[in-house]
Design a protein around this motif. Structure first.
Motif, PDB file in Angstrom:
ATOM      1  N   ILE A 167       0.836  -1.209   0.000  1.00 52.63           N
ATOM      2  CA  ILE A 167       0.000   0.000   0.000  1.00 52.63           C
ATOM      3  C   ILE A 167       0.866   1.254   0.000  1.00 52.63           C
ATOM      4  O   ILE A 167       0.592   2.218  -0.734  1.00 52.63           O
ATOM      5  CB  ILE A 167      -0.946  -0.017   1.208  1.00 52.63           C
ATOM      6  CG1 ILE A 167      -1.977  -1.140   1.049  1.00 52.63           C
ATOM      7  CG2 ILE A 167      -1.653   1.327   1.378  1.00 52.63           C
ATOM      8  CD1 ILE A 167      -2.883  -1.342   2.254  1.00 52.63           C
ATOM      9  N   ALA A 168       1.923   1.252   0.814  1.00 50.77           N
ATOM     10  CA  ALA A 168       2.810   2.419   0.858  1.00 50.77           C
ATOM     11  C   ALA A 168       3.457   2.667  -0.508  1.00 50.77           C
ATOM     12  O   ALA A 168       3.512   3.814  -0.983  1.00 50.77           O
ATOM     13  CB  ALA A 168       3.876   2.225   1.926  1.00 50.77           C
ATOM     14  N   LEU A 169       3.936   1.603  -1.153  1.00 51.49           N
ATOM     15  CA  LEU A 169       4.559   1.758  -2.467  1.00 51.49           C
ATOM     16  C   LEU A 169       3.546   2.197  -3.515  1.00 51.49           C
ATOM     17  O   LEU A 169       3.886   2.917  -4.456  1.00 51.49           O
ATOM     18  CB  LEU A 169       5.204   0.439  -2.899  1.00 51.49           C
ATOM     19  CG  LEU A 169       6.453   0.010  -2.127  1.00 51.49           C
ATOM     20  CD1 LEU A 169       6.884  -1.392  -2.551  1.00 51.49           C
ATOM     21  CD2 LEU A 169       7.590   0.987  -2.347  1.00 51.49           C
ATOM     22  N   ARG A 170       2.324   1.782  -3.345  1.00 51.82           N
ATOM     23  CA  ARG A 170       1.274   2.152  -4.305  1.00 51.82           C
ATOM     24  C   ARG A 170       0.855   3.610  -4.145  1.00 51.82           C
ATOM     25  O   ARG A 170       0.549   4.294  -5.127  1.00 51.82           O
ATOM     26  CB  ARG A 170       0.058   1.240  -4.084  1.00 51.82           C
ATOM     27  CG  ARG A 170      -1.183   1.598  -4.883  1.00 51.82           C
ATOM     28  CD  ARG A 170      -1.142   1.076  -6.280  1.00 51.82           C
ATOM     29  NE  ARG A 170      -2.355   1.408  -7.012  1.00 51.82           N
ATOM     30  CZ  ARG A 170      -2.669   0.915  -8.204  1.00 51.82           C
ATOM     31  NH1 ARG A 170      -1.852   0.066  -8.794  1.00 51.82           N
ATOM     32  NH2 ARG A 170      -3.783   1.255  -8.804  1.00 51.82           N
ATOM     33  N   GLU A 171       0.855   4.112  -2.904  1.00 49.18           N
ATOM     34  CA  GLU A 171       0.213   5.387  -2.643  1.00 49.18           C
ATOM     35  C   GLU A 171       1.140   6.576  -2.400  1.00 49.18           C
ATOM     36  O   GLU A 171       0.829   7.666  -2.833  1.00 49.18           O
ATOM     37  CB  GLU A 171      -0.733   5.254  -1.448  1.00 49.18           C
ATOM     38  CG  GLU A 171      -1.917   4.349  -1.705  1.00 49.18           C
ATOM     39  CD  GLU A 171      -2.748   4.798  -2.899  1.00 49.18           C
ATOM     40  OE1 GLU A 171      -2.806   6.022  -3.166  1.00 49.18           O
ATOM     41  OE2 GLU A 171      -3.330   3.942  -3.566  1.00 49.18           O
ATOM     42  N   PHE A 172       2.267   6.380  -1.701  1.00 49.90           N
ATOM     43  CA  PHE A 172       2.992   7.602  -1.350  1.00 49.90           C
ATOM     44  C   PHE A 172       4.516   7.500  -1.304  1.00 49.90           C
ATOM     45  O   PHE A 172       5.177   8.516  -1.112  1.00 49.90           O
ATOM     46  CB  PHE A 172       2.496   8.157  -0.006  1.00 49.90           C
ATOM     47  CG  PHE A 172       2.498   7.180   1.136  1.00 49.90           C
ATOM     48  CD1 PHE A 172       3.667   6.867   1.820  1.00 49.90           C
ATOM     49  CD2 PHE A 172       1.311   6.565   1.549  1.00 49.90           C
ATOM     50  CE1 PHE A 172       3.663   5.981   2.882  1.00 49.90           C
ATOM     51  CE2 PHE A 172       1.301   5.668   2.614  1.00 49.90           C
ATOM     52  CZ  PHE A 172       2.486   5.381   3.285  1.00 49.90           C
ATOM     53  N   VAL A 173       5.094   6.346  -1.485  1.00 52.60           N
ATOM     54  CA  VAL A 173       6.561   6.256  -1.522  1.00 52.60           C
ATOM     55  C   VAL A 173       7.022   6.657  -2.922  1.00 52.60           C
ATOM     56  O   VAL A 173       6.578   6.065  -3.912  1.00 52.60           O
ATOM     57  CB  VAL A 173       7.036   4.835  -1.176  1.00 52.60           C
ATOM     58  CG1 VAL A 173       8.544   4.720  -1.339  1.00 52.60           C
ATOM     59  CG2 VAL A 173       6.628   4.482   0.249  1.00 52.60           C
ATOM     60  N   PRO A 174       7.911   7.641  -3.060  1.00 49.35           N
ATOM     61  CA  PRO A 174       8.234   8.157  -4.390  1.00 49.35           C
ATOM     62  C   PRO A 174       9.120   7.252  -5.241  1.00 49.35           C
ATOM     63  O   PRO A 174       8.749   6.896  -6.357  1.00 49.35           O
ATOM     64  CB  PRO A 174       8.929   9.491  -4.087  1.00 49.35           C
ATOM     65  CG  PRO A 174       9.466   9.350  -2.708  1.00 49.35           C
ATOM     66  CD  PRO A 174       8.512   8.444  -1.985  1.00 49.35           C
ATOM     67  N   THR A 228     -10.610   9.927   2.911  1.00 52.42           N
ATOM     68  CA  THR A 228     -10.575   8.727   2.090  1.00 52.42           C
ATOM     69  C   THR A 228      -9.747   8.980   0.855  1.00 52.42           C
ATOM     70  O   THR A 228     -10.072   9.847   0.039  1.00 52.42           O
ATOM     71  CB  THR A 228     -12.000   8.288   1.678  1.00 52.42           C
ATOM     72  OG1 THR A 228     -12.757   8.014   2.868  1.00 52.42           O
ATOM     73  CG2 THR A 228     -11.931   7.039   0.817  1.00 52.42           C
ATOM     74  N   LEU A 229      -8.632   8.208   0.724  1.00 53.81           N
ATOM     75  CA  LEU A 229      -7.776   8.350  -0.442  1.00 53.81           C
ATOM     76  C   LEU A 229      -8.129   7.335  -1.507  1.00 53.81           C
ATOM     77  O   LEU A 229      -8.218   7.650  -2.686  1.00 53.81           O
ATOM     78  CB  LEU A 229      -6.309   8.174  -0.015  1.00 53.81           C
ATOM     79  CG  LEU A 229      -5.255   8.324  -1.106  1.00 53.81           C
ATOM     80  CD1 LEU A 229      -5.243   9.730  -1.652  1.00 53.81           C
ATOM     81  CD2 LEU A 229      -3.870   7.968  -0.561  1.00 53.81           C
ATOM     82  N   ARG A 230      -8.316   6.079  -1.111  1.00 52.24           N
ATOM     83  CA  ARG A 230      -8.715   5.024  -2.033  1.00 52.24           C
ATOM     84  C   ARG A 230      -9.769   4.170  -1.326  1.00 52.24           C
ATOM     85  O   ARG A 230      -9.594   3.870  -0.175  1.00 52.24           O
ATOM     86  CB  ARG A 230      -7.539   4.112  -2.379  1.00 52.24           C
ATOM     87  CG  ARG A 230      -6.579   4.704  -3.396  1.00 52.24           C
ATOM     88  CD  ARG A 230      -7.135   4.663  -4.809  1.00 52.24           C
ATOM     89  NE  ARG A 230      -6.121   4.930  -5.793  1.00 52.24           N
ATOM     90  CZ  ARG A 230      -5.684   6.150  -6.108  1.00 52.24           C
ATOM     91  NH1 ARG A 230      -6.155   7.190  -5.492  1.00 52.24           N
ATOM     92  NH2 ARG A 230      -4.768   6.295  -7.052  1.00 52.24           N
TER      93      ARG A 230
END
Length: 292
Positions: free
Chosen positions: A37-44, A290-292
């Motif tokens: 989830i982190a890699l999908r949403e906010f890790v650059p 809610t982001l996703r």
């Protein structure tokens, strides 16, 4: 001819409509769920070896984002398979999208690129990440300060890749991994910690409320609980942090908070929320996005 006579029934030439069911928590059942989830949403900019069950001698790497936001590619120089998490289109099941991209890449030739994930084909058995990955394997995430890893050795970017690389590098904010699923980010004059917590949302809210009522929701001096957002079925608490403090200074406070929250979550089995804690939970719900 009446309306009834014109209507086509099953087997009369009409195409069968496939029901696409939305999967709210697409990575459930995988130990790597918070990192995915982190890699999908906010890790650059990050990569991690992907624990694929039947990859043979192929090297498979999961990436936060690939050139021009491609879904998958196979390096021309060494045949390494790269799967992109951050893409421009998605279906109702992100895990299936990624599984299809992985299947494609394992059968692709060096130099081939899958620009967008397959989001329209009829669902087939064995397509989801849960079918293709070792379920208990964690991700060993490596963060990068730029996107130079896109290129092979002694390769100069040209054309669309060069433009994409320049734009991507310009957008990177300094990011450090504090704990699995927890990432510190320096965004201009502000710093944040976003932490994907692998606990069902209702229970996590109760645990956070118990800590809030006890005055134990912060990460210590220089931090403030800012709220939370939902991402792929999990709640992601967010803290505002002192931007002057280095990311490593939050390692110990984060570890201590994790221990407090684990204890609070365990206590819920025997001790329901009291009135003060229920009010704290209502306040936390009011600070959600809610982001996703």
């Amino acid at each position: 001819m009446g309306k009834g006579a014109r209507k086509k029934g099953p087997g009369k030439g009409g195409k069968r409509k496939v029901r696409d069911v939305f999967v709210a928590r697409p990575f459930e059942g995988l130990a790597a769920e918070p990192e995915l989830i982190a890699l999908r949403e906010f890790v650059p900019s990050a990569t991690a070896p992907l624990p694929v069950k039947d990859a043979g001698d192929r090297t498979v790497t999961l990436a936060s984002v690939l050139p021009v936001a491609a879904a998958a590619m196979v390096r021309a120089d060494n045949g390494e398979v790269l799967i992109g998490m951050q893409v421009q289109t998605r279906s109702s099941d992100v895990s299936r999208d990624l599984g299809r991209a992985l299947r494609w890449a394992l059968n692709a030739e060096p130099g081939q690129v899958l620009s967008v994930p397959d989001t329209t084909s009829e669902p087939q058995p064995g397509e989801r990440l849960q079918d293709l990955l070792e379920p208990d394997a964690e991700l060993d995430v490596e963060l990068h300060s730029d996107f130079g890893w896109w290129l092979g050795e002694d390769t100069e970017p040209t054309g669309e890749v060069a433009m994409s690389l320049e734009r991507a590098n310009a957008a990177i904010m300094p990011t450090e991994r504090v704990r699995p699923g927890a990432y510190w980010t320096l965004a201009g004059e502000r710093a944040h910690l976003r932490w994907v917590w692998p606990t069902e949302e209702n229970k996590l809210l109760k645990g956070l409320a118990r800590l809030s009522a006890a005055g134990e929701l912060s990460l210590g001096e220089g931090s403030r609980y800012a709220g939370s957002f939902r991402a792929h079925g999990l709640l992601v608490p967010v803290w505002d942090l002192d931007p002057e403090a280095h990311a490593r200074e939050w390692d110990e406070p984060a570890e201590q908070f994790a221990a407090r929250l684990d204890k609070a979550l365990e206590s819920l089995d025997d001790e329901p929320l009291n009135a003060e804690e229920r009010r704290a939970r209502d306040g936390l719900i009011g600070r959600q996005l809610t982001l996703r």
